[in-house]
Write a protein that holds these residues in place. Structure first.
Motif: not given
Length: 298
Positions: A228-252
């Motif tokens: 439970s404690t690990c899944s909460s942390h992993l969910t936040v990490v996944f959302i954060f990194y997914t959002a940053s990936f789409f924000n900064y690593f777009r093509s043109d």
């Protein structure tokens, strides 16, 4: 500098203002509630919740750097921002963004010690270590941000540059500079790769021994609590990194302005508001702490 904002349609300005004002207030309320619960409830005075409280403070700060200005711009037609104000926003945005990422990495290490070396947990993760880790993160983030700002100060910018965004972001500011930005881009690349590898390693590598150890636990209750404690942390990490990936690593991104702005909104505005929801729903101790607090108030 001129910010294009979220929309040029006057009919959308007020609805967008009301929606994002509500999201911003929920972000502040949710993160402040988590911080106050951790600060006032002695049951939550542990390293894990110390880092969670730090994350809540960073989320409030990270959101407050950009959202109030965006809300203000939604109420006016011409969104002009001075170059110095733009640099100030970038400076604090990088500090809180990088600190957020580093705290998520430290939380992975904390979970690794708690699950894989429980007998030595309080010896390794004592209060001095926790304070030193957070202080070190803030110092590192400030120096990292200051390097970029010092190099930005050496650039010249043409008059009335248009930034295709609702806030000042470093890559977009470099795109509108009249100077050669090779050194700035090189610094972003080198520091990004170096710090990125280390931070990603510290964030994700501990979960290999964590998962192995948890699967060996015979007690279903203990195993469920650890997951439970690990899944909460992993969910936040996944959302954060997914959002940053789409924000900064777009093509043109200039050819996909709508998609770029949607990605920025999710990354800058929505992500900080999701963290308290995720931790509140998945964390039983926070729920119990909230019930105890409500009972005391009644």
């Amino acid at each position: 500098m001129v910010l294009t904002g979220l929309s040029d349609l006057p009919s959308l300005q007020l609805p967008l203002f009301l929606v994002f004002l509500l999201v911003y207030l929920l972000t502040l309320t949710g993160n402040l509630l988590i911080f106050l619960l951790i600060f006032t409830d002695s049951h939550l005075h542990t390293p894990m919740y110390f880092f969670l409280g730090t994350l809540a403070c960073l989320d409030m700060s990270y959101s407050s750097v950009t959202v109030p200005r965006m809300l203000f711009d939604l109420l006016r037609e011409l969104r002009i921002v001075s170059l110095q104000a733009c640099k100030n926003q970038i400076f604090f945005f990088i500090i809180f963004l990088l600190s957020d990422v580093c705290v998520l990495a430290v939380m992975s290490y904390d979970r690794y010690i708690a699950i894989c070396q429980p007998l030595h947990y309080m010896q390794i993760m004592n209060w001095n270590v926790c304070v030193q880790l957070v202080s070190g993160i803030l110092v590192f983030s400030t120096i990292y941000s200051l390097l970029h700002i010092l190099l930005l100060n050496k650039l010249t910018f043409c008059h009335q540059n248009v930034l295709q965004s609702f806030f000042c972001d470093l890559p977009q500011l470099l795109e509108v500079s009249c100077s050669d930005t090779f050194i700035n881009v090189l610094l972003i690349f080198l520091l990004g790769i170096l710090s990125g590898i280390i931070i990603l390693g510290v964030t994700f590598y501990p979960y290999i021994p964590i998962i192995t150890t948890v699967l060996k636990i015979t007690s279903k209750h203990t195993r469920s609590k650890a997951f439970s404690t690990c899944s909460s942390h992993l969910t936040v990490v996944f959302i954060f990194y997914t959002a940053s990936f789409f924000n900064y690593f777009r093509s043109d991104a200039n050819d996909h302005l709508v998609e770029a702005k949607v990605a920025s909104v999710f990354f800058v505005i929505l992500t900080p508001s999701l963290n308290p929801v995720i931790y509140s729903l998945r964390n039983q101790e926070l729920k119990l702490s909230l019930r105890r607090t409500l009972q005391r108030l009644q």
